[in-house]
Design a protein around this motif. Structure first.
Motif, mmCIF file in Angstrom:
data_model
loop_
_atom_site.group_PDB
_atom_site.id
_atom_site.type_symbol
_atom_site.label_atom_id
_atom_site.label_comp_id
_atom_site.label_asym_id
_atom_site.label_seq_id
_atom_site.Cartn_x
_atom_site.Cartn_y
_atom_site.Cartn_z
ATOM 1 N N SER A 104 0.822 -1.204 0.000
ATOM 2 C CA SER A 104 0.000 0.000 0.000
ATOM 3 C C SER A 104 0.859 1.257 0.000
ATOM 4 O O SER A 104 1.780 1.395 0.815
ATOM 5 C CB SER A 104 -0.915 -0.003 1.235
ATOM 6 O OG SER A 104 -1.763 1.108 1.217
ATOM 7 N N VAL A 105 0.564 2.164 -0.934
ATOM 8 C CA VAL A 105 1.320 3.424 -1.049
ATOM 9 C C VAL A 105 0.321 4.585 -0.998
ATOM 10 O O VAL A 105 -0.029 5.177 -2.023
ATOM 11 C CB VAL A 105 2.133 3.471 -2.359
ATOM 12 C CG1 VAL A 105 3.086 4.668 -2.347
ATOM 13 C CG2 VAL A 105 2.893 2.178 -2.596
ATOM 14 N N PRO A 106 -0.164 4.940 0.192
ATOM 15 C CA PRO A 106 -1.196 5.987 0.273
ATOM 16 C C PRO A 106 -0.720 7.346 -0.221
ATOM 17 O O PRO A 106 -1.500 8.125 -0.773
ATOM 18 C CB PRO A 106 -1.560 6.026 1.764
ATOM 19 C CG PRO A 106 -0.424 5.356 2.468
ATOM 20 C CD PRO A 106 0.123 4.354 1.519
ATOM 21 N N GLN A 107 0.585 7.645 -0.051
ATOM 22 C CA GLN A 107 1.072 8.984 -0.394
ATOM 23 C C GLN A 107 1.301 9.198 -1.884
ATOM 24 O O GLN A 107 1.793 10.244 -2.292
ATOM 25 C CB GLN A 107 2.340 9.326 0.393
ATOM 26 C CG GLN A 107 3.553 8.456 0.112
ATOM 27 C CD GLN A 107 3.655 7.269 1.040
ATOM 28 O OE1 GLN A 107 2.651 6.649 1.379
ATOM 29 N NE2 GLN A 107 4.872 6.944 1.455
ATOM 30 N N THR A 136 -7.013 13.266 4.541
ATOM 31 C CA THR A 136 -6.961 14.165 5.693
ATOM 32 C C THR A 136 -8.270 14.927 5.806
ATOM 33 O O THR A 136 -8.864 15.301 4.780
ATOM 34 C CB THR A 136 -5.783 15.153 5.582
ATOM 35 O OG1 THR A 136 -5.641 15.862 6.818
ATOM 36 C CG2 THR A 136 -5.984 16.176 4.464
ATOM 37 N N PRO A 137 -8.754 15.143 7.025
ATOM 38 C CA PRO A 137 -9.963 15.957 7.159
ATOM 39 C C PRO A 137 -9.710 17.366 6.613
ATOM 40 O O PRO A 137 -8.615 17.904 6.729
ATOM 41 C CB PRO A 137 -10.220 15.973 8.674
ATOM 42 C CG PRO A 137 -8.911 15.613 9.301
ATOM 43 C CD PRO A 137 -8.227 14.700 8.328
ATOM 44 N N GLY A 138 -10.716 17.931 5.986
ATOM 45 C CA GLY A 138 -10.593 19.283 5.448
ATOM 46 C C GLY A 138 -10.164 19.364 4.009
ATOM 47 O O GLY A 138 -10.196 20.440 3.411
ATOM 48 N N ARG A 139 -9.776 18.223 3.387
ATOM 49 C CA ARG A 139 -9.285 18.291 2.011
ATOM 50 C C ARG A 139 -10.394 18.597 1.010
ATOM 51 O O ARG A 139 -10.199 19.366 0.083
ATOM 52 C CB ARG A 139 -8.573 16.977 1.630
ATOM 53 C CG ARG A 139 -8.127 16.901 0.167
ATOM 54 C CD ARG A 139 -7.162 18.016 -0.200
ATOM 55 N NE ARG A 139 -6.818 18.049 -1.621
ATOM 56 C CZ ARG A 139 -7.497 18.715 -2.547
ATOM 57 N NH1 ARG A 139 -8.578 19.395 -2.206
ATOM 58 N NH2 ARG A 139 -7.103 18.716 -3.793
ATOM 59 N N VAL A 140 -11.569 17.989 1.185
ATOM 60 C CA VAL A 140 -12.645 18.164 0.203
ATOM 61 C C VAL A 140 -13.042 19.628 0.070
ATOM 62 O O VAL A 140 -13.237 20.136 -1.029
ATOM 63 C CB VAL A 140 -13.862 17.290 0.578
ATOM 64 C CG1 VAL A 140 -15.058 17.619 -0.312
ATOM 65 C CG2 VAL A 140 -13.505 15.810 0.457
ATOM 66 N N SER A 186 -3.506 19.332 0.310
ATOM 67 C CA SER A 186 -2.920 18.127 -0.290
ATOM 68 C C SER A 186 -1.495 17.913 0.229
ATOM 69 O O SER A 186 -1.086 16.791 0.516
ATOM 70 C CB SER A 186 -2.905 18.240 -1.817
ATOM 71 O OG SER A 186 -4.123 17.809 -2.372
ATOM 72 N N TYR A 187 -0.746 18.998 0.323
ATOM 73 C CA TYR A 187 0.614 18.908 0.868
ATOM 74 C C TYR A 187 0.579 18.383 2.305
ATOM 75 O O TYR A 187 1.363 17.504 2.689
ATOM 76 C CB TYR A 187 1.291 20.283 0.822
ATOM 77 C CG TYR A 187 2.553 20.375 1.621
ATOM 78 C CD1 TYR A 187 3.710 19.697 1.221
ATOM 79 C CD2 TYR A 187 2.603 21.127 2.798
ATOM 80 C CE1 TYR A 187 4.873 19.779 1.967
ATOM 81 C CE2 TYR A 187 3.771 21.215 3.541
ATOM 82 C CZ TYR A 187 4.906 20.536 3.132
ATOM 83 O OH TYR A 187 6.057 20.609 3.873
ATOM 84 N N LEU A 188 -0.363 18.898 3.104
ATOM 85 C CA LEU A 188 -0.474 18.440 4.491
ATOM 86 C C LEU A 188 -0.839 16.955 4.549
ATOM 87 O O LEU A 188 -0.333 16.216 5.399
ATOM 88 C CB LEU A 188 -1.521 19.274 5.238
ATOM 89 C CG LEU A 188 -1.253 20.787 5.308
ATOM 90 C CD1 LEU A 188 -2.388 21.488 6.037
ATOM 91 C CD2 LEU A 188 0.086 21.078 5.980
ATOM 92 N N GLU A 189 -1.688 16.499 3.637
ATOM 93 C CA GLU A 189 -2.035 15.068 3.578
ATOM 94 C C GLU A 189 -0.808 14.234 3.218
ATOM 95 O O GLU A 189 -0.557 13.188 3.826
ATOM 96 C CB GLU A 189 -3.140 14.846 2.540
ATOM 97 C CG GLU A 189 -3.551 13.394 2.386
ATOM 98 C CD GLU A 189 -4.672 13.203 1.373
ATOM 99 O OE1 GLU A 189 -4.749 12.109 0.780
ATOM 100 O OE2 GLU A 189 -5.464 14.150 1.170
ATOM 101 N N TRP A 190 -0.064 14.693 2.240
ATOM 102 C CA TRP A 190 1.151 13.995 1.787
ATOM 103 C C TRP A 190 2.163 13.871 2.926
ATOM 104 O O TRP A 190 2.763 12.808 3.145
ATOM 105 C CB TRP A 190 1.721 14.781 0.616
ATOM 106 C CG TRP A 190 2.939 14.259 -0.068
ATOM 107 C CD1 TRP A 190 3.038 13.146 -0.851
ATOM 108 C CD2 TRP A 190 4.231 14.883 -0.096
ATOM 109 N NE1 TRP A 190 4.319 13.038 -1.377
ATOM 110 C CE2 TRP A 190 5.065 14.098 -0.919
ATOM 111 C CE3 TRP A 190 4.755 16.042 0.485
ATOM 112 C CZ2 TRP A 190 6.396 14.431 -1.162
ATOM 113 C CZ3 TRP A 190 6.074 16.378 0.241
ATOM 114 C CH2 TRP A 190 6.895 15.569 -0.571
ATOM 115 N N VAL A 191 2.349 14.957 3.682
ATOM 116 C CA VAL A 191 3.279 14.952 4.812
ATOM 117 C C VAL A 191 2.809 13.962 5.884
ATOM 118 O O VAL A 191 3.604 13.184 6.434
ATOM 119 C CB VAL A 191 3.422 16.371 5.406
ATOM 120 C CG1 VAL A 191 4.153 16.337 6.744
ATOM 121 C CG2 VAL A 191 4.148 17.289 4.426
#
Length: 431
Positions: A166-169, A181-185, A363-368
């Motif tokens: 699995s590669v979520p990032q 991450t919450p808030g992305r949509v 998106s950057y925050l999700e990636w991190v």
């Protein structure tokens, strides 16, 4: 008038060159994407027919870090559009100071004509076609027009199957259950709302009761309208492909949002055919009037927010625009010819590379978070979004005021071009 979105982006760059401290040789390099891949996508539809689609992935510039950019499914997708959008992503990530370059992807299709199973097969086929180009340290796709967290889940799963783990990032904008991450949509719409509030503070005007027209009530436009409504602004008009709704006393944004979330169209709402468990009698507002998308653009409002597609404010209609300010929630909604007229009329335009940067910030925050195998609560994500987009707004205003630049777009481009050019200068040319 520049109709080609890529030529429009180049013209925006050219307007900023005389003000940016960038070597001309490096500047010329910045006009060219590093690579663009075209893929042919045969898909067996649920009907049993095989249809051949075409898709693209453009990687524009990687001087500042991995490529970053969304994937859109739309009949109007072209290679030139994808390359323009990848360029705009490059300047956007530089302006908000993220360690990314710019990319964009697209598939020529009409999602409304495809079943859920068709869309899954098309997404997986497209992901396989571009998978040699993407990766968590190389190029990280995200949702865009007509794509969503489910699309990203299919992309992530397809890529992960080839990797064997699995590669979520590899993508952002995923469902929460698989690394989103919450808030992305709502991030892009939230950023539009925050920037609009900052603009009013800068202009020393009160956002409370300011009239707002939002062209496009999709994910970005609807969230921007909702948040501005909650902030006290008076959203008087919005639209979708079926038409536009206008009420000078203000729309019931919550009821309209519930109607659209339930699959309804704005023309149905105007006609009183309200979905989402509400009825026309439930609305706290009077029935709105039906107007066209073109008429919405020319309303006498404090803020116009184009939140649909590129190239809607042009030399042909700019003289009819009466908005006091424009906040570009869409990518490339204003042509250079129209920009020049708006600048002469002293209409403040917050450019797309600033106004709609909320999505890529989160998106950057999700990636991190994916890289750290850690997650932050919504409050932290929203606070960091507000901090980063607020800093970018302040830096753009400082550039605009200090250098006496003609408009905010030129100020934003000056910063973005200088940051990207500096990265190129430090890295040099290989070999």
């Amino acid at each position: 008038m520049v109709d080609d979105p890529f030529e429009n982006m180049l013209a925006q760059m050219d307007r900023a060159e005389e003000y940016a401290d960038v070597d001309h040789g490096v500047f010329e390099r910045l006009k060219h994407p590093e690579r663009t891949l075209k893929v042919t996508l045969p898909v067996e539809l649920e009907s049993g027919e095989v249809e051949v689609f075409e898709g693209y992935r453009c990687q524009f510039d990687s001087a500042r870090g991995p490529f970053k950019g969304g994937v859109r499914f739309h009949p109007s997708v072209t290679q030139r559009e994808v390359e323009a959008l990848a360029g705009w992503m490059t300047w956007k990530t530089a302006l908000v100071d993220l360690p990314y370059g710019g990319a964009k992807g697209g598939v020529i299709c009409e999602p409304k004509d495809l079943t859920e199973r068709d869309l899954e097969r098309l997404t997986r086929r497209y992901t396989e076609g571009i998978r040699r180009m993407i990766g968590p340290e190389v190029d990280v796709p995200a949702p865009d027009m007509n794509t969503n967290p489910q699309t990203m889940a299919w992309m992530m799963d397809t890529y992960s199957m080839y990797e064997g783990y699995s590669v979520p990032q590899v993508v952002t904008g995923k469902p929460l259950e698989i690394g989103g991450t919450p808030g992305r949509v709502e991030a892009t719409g939230r950023g539009v709302s925050l920037v609009t509030e900052r603009l009013f503070e800068y202009l020393d005007r009160d956002l409370s009761d300011a009239t707002v027209a939002v062209q496009g009530f999709g994910n970005v436009g609807s969230n921007a309208a909702r948040l501005l409504d909650e902030a006290g602004a008076n959203v008087v008009a919005t639209s979708d492909v079926s038409g536009a709704a206008y009420d000078p006393d203000g729309l019931d944004v919550a009821a309209l949002g519930a109607h659209v979330d339930a699959g309804g169209l704005i023309e149905e709402y105007v006609a009183g055919e309200i979905r989402g468990g509400a009825s026309a009698a439930d609305s706290r507002w009077d029935d709105p009037d039906a107007i066209t998308n073109a008429e919405l653009l020319t309303l006498d409002v404090d803020v116009l927010i184009p939140a649909a597609v590129e190239g809607v404010i042009t030399a042909d209609n700019v003289d009819d625009l009466r908005a006091s300010a424009i906040v570009e929630a869409a990518n490339g909604p204003t042509t250079v010819a129209a920009d020049e007229v708006l600048t002469e009329r002293d209409v403040q335009v917050v450019p797309d590379i600033l106004a709609n940067a909320g999505g890529v910030i989160v998106s950057y925050l999700e990636w991190v978070q994916n890289a750290q195998e850690f997650s932050w609560p919504l409050e932290t994500v929203n606070a960091e979004l507000e901090r980063r987009i607020g800093t970018a707004f302040d830096e753009t205003i400082e550039q605009y005021d200090a250098k006496g630049l003609p408009d905010l777009r030129t100020a934003a481009y000056t910063l973005a071009l200088e940051r990207t050019a500096t990265a190129h200068e430090y890295r040099g040319l290989f070999p």
